[in-house]
Design a protein around this motif. Structure first.
Motif, PDB file in Angstrom:
ATOM      1  N   GLU A  53      44.055  -3.956  -8.923  1.00 31.51           N
ATOM      2  CA  GLU A  53      43.133  -2.882  -8.535  1.00 31.51           C
ATOM      3  C   GLU A  53      41.671  -3.309  -8.670  1.00 31.51           C
ATOM      4  O   GLU A  53      40.814  -2.794  -7.960  1.00 31.51           O
ATOM      5  CB  GLU A  53      43.385  -1.626  -9.363  1.00 31.51           C
ATOM      6  CG  GLU A  53      44.647  -0.888  -8.965  1.00 31.51           C
ATOM      7  CD  GLU A  53      44.965   0.298  -9.855  1.00 31.51           C
ATOM      8  OE1 GLU A  53      44.045   0.842 -10.504  1.00 31.51           O
ATOM      9  OE2 GLU A  53      46.147   0.679  -9.897  1.00 31.51           O
ATOM     10  N   LYS A  54      41.393  -4.243  -9.579  1.00 30.01           N
ATOM     11  CA  LYS A  54      40.027  -4.751  -9.750  1.00 30.01           C
ATOM     12  C   LYS A  54      39.844  -6.095  -9.055  1.00 30.01           C
ATOM     13  O   LYS A  54      38.966  -6.874  -9.395  1.00 30.01           O
ATOM     14  CB  LYS A  54      39.682  -4.856 -11.245  1.00 30.01           C
ATOM     15  CG  LYS A  54      39.529  -3.494 -11.914  1.00 30.01           C
ATOM     16  CD  LYS A  54      38.384  -2.715 -11.307  1.00 30.01           C
ATOM     17  CE  LYS A  54      38.267  -1.324 -11.893  1.00 30.01           C
ATOM     18  NZ  LYS A  54      37.215  -0.541 -11.263  1.00 30.01           N
ATOM     19  N   GLY A 111      39.412 -13.770 -12.607  1.00 32.81           N
ATOM     20  CA  GLY A 111      38.255 -13.023 -12.117  1.00 32.81           C
ATOM     21  C   GLY A 111      37.149 -14.027 -11.849  1.00 32.81           C
ATOM     22  O   GLY A 111      37.044 -15.038 -12.541  1.00 32.81           O
ATOM     23  N   THR A 115      31.359 -10.373 -15.155  1.00 33.33           N
ATOM     24  CA  THR A 115      31.438  -8.942 -14.850  1.00 33.33           C
ATOM     25  C   THR A 115      32.822  -8.563 -14.332  1.00 33.33           C
ATOM     26  O   THR A 115      33.394  -7.557 -14.757  1.00 33.33           O
ATOM     27  CB  THR A 115      30.370  -8.569 -13.796  1.00 33.33           C
ATOM     28  OG1 THR A 115      29.106  -9.010 -14.280  1.00 33.33           O
ATOM     29  CG2 THR A 115      30.329  -7.083 -13.541  1.00 33.33           C
ATOM     30  N   GLN A 116      33.367  -9.372 -13.432  1.00 35.35           N
ATOM     31  CA  GLN A 116      34.685  -9.044 -12.885  1.00 35.35           C
ATOM     32  C   GLN A 116      35.778  -9.186 -13.942  1.00 35.35           C
ATOM     33  O   GLN A 116      36.670  -8.343 -14.027  1.00 35.35           O
ATOM     34  CB  GLN A 116      35.034  -9.903 -11.664  1.00 35.35           C
ATOM     35  CG  GLN A 116      36.345  -9.438 -11.019  1.00 35.35           C
ATOM     36  CD  GLN A 116      36.823 -10.297  -9.878  1.00 35.35           C
ATOM     37  OE1 GLN A 116      36.412 -11.441  -9.725  1.00 35.35           O
ATOM     38  NE2 GLN A 116      37.711  -9.748  -9.079  1.00 35.35           N
ATOM     39  N   GLN A 137      35.491  -8.746 -17.128  1.00 42.59           N
ATOM     40  CA  GLN A 137      35.383  -7.585 -18.015  1.00 42.59           C
ATOM     41  C   GLN A 137      35.906  -6.318 -17.337  1.00 42.59           C
ATOM     42  O   GLN A 137      36.572  -5.498 -17.979  1.00 42.59           O
ATOM     43  CB  GLN A 137      33.943  -7.411 -18.485  1.00 42.59           C
ATOM     44  CG  GLN A 137      33.535  -8.496 -19.472  1.00 42.59           C
ATOM     45  CD  GLN A 137      32.068  -8.447 -19.865  1.00 42.59           C
ATOM     46  OE1 GLN A 137      31.235  -7.879 -19.173  1.00 42.59           O
ATOM     47  NE2 GLN A 137      31.744  -9.065 -20.987  1.00 42.59           N
ATOM     48  N   ALA A 138      35.650  -6.168 -16.050  1.00 45.79           N
ATOM     49  CA  ALA A 138      36.151  -5.001 -15.318  1.00 45.79           C
ATOM     50  C   ALA A 138      37.685  -5.009 -15.255  1.00 45.79           C
ATOM     51  O   ALA A 138      38.326  -3.954 -15.421  1.00 45.79           O
ATOM     52  CB  ALA A 138      35.567  -4.968 -13.905  1.00 45.79           C
ATOM     53  N   ILE A 139      38.265  -6.171 -15.032  1.00 41.99           N
ATOM     54  CA  ILE A 139      39.735  -6.302 -15.008  1.00 41.99           C
ATOM     55  C   ILE A 139      40.304  -5.917 -16.369  1.00 41.99           C
ATOM     56  O   ILE A 139      41.263  -5.143 -16.472  1.00 41.99           O
ATOM     57  CB  ILE A 139      40.149  -7.738 -14.619  1.00 41.99           C
ATOM     58  CG1 ILE A 139      39.757  -8.041 -13.166  1.00 41.99           C
ATOM     59  CG2 ILE A 139      41.653  -7.956 -14.826  1.00 41.99           C
ATOM     60  CD1 ILE A 139      39.786  -9.524 -12.793  1.00 41.99           C
ATOM     61  N   LYS A 180      38.961  -4.039 -18.749  1.00 41.35           N
ATOM     62  CA  LYS A 180      38.796  -2.592 -18.992  1.00 41.35           C
ATOM     63  C   LYS A 180      39.843  -1.781 -18.245  1.00 41.35           C
ATOM     64  O   LYS A 180      40.389  -0.806 -18.778  1.00 41.35           O
ATOM     65  CB  LYS A 180      37.392  -2.130 -18.580  1.00 41.35           C
ATOM     66  CG  LYS A 180      36.302  -2.545 -19.540  1.00 41.35           C
ATOM     67  CD  LYS A 180      34.950  -2.046 -19.030  1.00 41.35           C
ATOM     68  CE  LYS A 180      33.810  -2.591 -19.862  1.00 41.35           C
ATOM     69  NZ  LYS A 180      32.498  -2.331 -19.219  1.00 41.35           N
ATOM     70  N   GLU A 181      40.125  -2.166 -17.009  1.00 40.63           N
ATOM     71  CA  GLU A 181      41.118  -1.441 -16.208  1.00 40.63           C
ATOM     72  C   GLU A 181      42.515  -1.574 -16.814  1.00 40.63           C
ATOM     73  O   GLU A 181      43.256  -0.594 -16.902  1.00 40.63           O
ATOM     74  CB  GLU A 181      41.112  -1.952 -14.762  1.00 40.63           C
ATOM     75  CG  GLU A 181      41.975  -1.173 -13.816  1.00 40.63           C
ATOM     76  CD  GLU A 181      41.498   0.256 -13.546  1.00 40.63           C
ATOM     77  OE1 GLU A 181      42.311   1.044 -13.032  1.00 40.63           O
ATOM     78  OE2 GLU A 181      40.328   0.600 -13.833  1.00 40.63           O
ATOM     79  N   LYS A 236      42.640   0.534 -19.967  1.00 39.62           N
ATOM     80  CA  LYS A 236      42.670   1.960 -19.629  1.00 39.62           C
ATOM     81  C   LYS A 236      44.064   2.379 -19.176  1.00 39.62           C
ATOM     82  O   LYS A 236      44.626   3.366 -19.660  1.00 39.62           O
ATOM     83  CB  LYS A 236      41.640   2.241 -18.529  1.00 39.62           C
ATOM     84  CG  LYS A 236      41.533   3.701 -18.132  1.00 39.62           C
ATOM     85  CD  LYS A 236      40.521   3.891 -17.007  1.00 39.62           C
ATOM     86  CE  LYS A 236      41.269   4.501 -15.860  1.00 39.62           C
ATOM     87  NZ  LYS A 236      40.686   4.383 -14.566  1.00 39.62           N
ATOM     88  N   TYR A 249      36.193 -11.225 -25.106  1.00 37.64           N
ATOM     89  CA  TYR A 249      35.640 -10.250 -24.152  1.00 37.64           C
ATOM     90  C   TYR A 249      34.154 -10.476 -23.875  1.00 37.64           C
ATOM     91  O   TYR A 249      33.715 -10.403 -22.734  1.00 37.64           O
ATOM     92  CB  TYR A 249      35.880  -8.819 -24.647  1.00 37.64           C
ATOM     93  CG  TYR A 249      35.366  -7.776 -23.695  1.00 37.64           C
ATOM     94  CD1 TYR A 249      36.102  -7.431 -22.569  1.00 37.64           C
ATOM     95  CD2 TYR A 249      34.143  -7.148 -23.900  1.00 37.64           C
ATOM     96  CE1 TYR A 249      35.636  -6.486 -21.666  1.00 37.64           C
ATOM     97  CE2 TYR A 249      33.666  -6.201 -23.005  1.00 37.64           C
ATOM     98  CZ  TYR A 249      34.423  -5.872 -21.901  1.00 37.64           C
ATOM     99  OH  TYR A 249      33.957  -4.943 -21.009  1.00 37.64           O
TER     100      TYR A 249
END
Length: 113
Positions: free
Chosen positions: A17-18, A43, A47-48, A50-52, A54-55, A58, A73
């Motif tokens: 999704e990311k 990634g 930034t990417q 970290q976004a992966i 976090k997703e 979550k 991280y």
């Protein structure tokens, strides 16, 4: 509690999704005592990555799956998420190539996504 394969696939889906690249799920049950599954993804930037991460955190938290440990991280070159029966590795391309976990654990069967 969800079974390990379902956790691994949920993590892979969250990574996708990311826009994670080259997502691989390895069945470690017959080759390692460390964990049942590895999820490996790439990634392209801090930034990417970290976004992966976090997703994934979550999505798994929503399913009630506790994170045991997170490493790397801040630098986000190689982030390790330890969920016990599933260990997730999110790399930037150079680190993934350098550590080459798929080659290191070449005996582990790949799970189709």
């Amino acid at each position: 509690m969800t079974d390990a394969k379902a956790i691994a696939l949920a993590a892979a889906e969250a990574a996708e999704e990311k826009k994670a690249k080259d997502i691989v799920v390895l069945d470690m049950q017959k080759v390692s005592l460390i964990t049942d599954y590895f999820v490996i993804a790439t990634g392209n930037s801090t930034t990417q990555v970290q976004a992966i991460v976090k997703e994934i955190e979550k999505k798994l938290k929503e399913q009630g799956i506790p994170l045991l440990r997170r490493e790397g991280y801040r630098e986000a070159r190689w982030v390790l998420l330890d969920y016990g029966s599933v260990v997730i590795h999110i790399f930037q391309p150079e680190e993934r190539e350098f550590y080459s976990l798929e080659r290191l654990w070449g005996d582990a069967p790949r799970v189709s996504l």
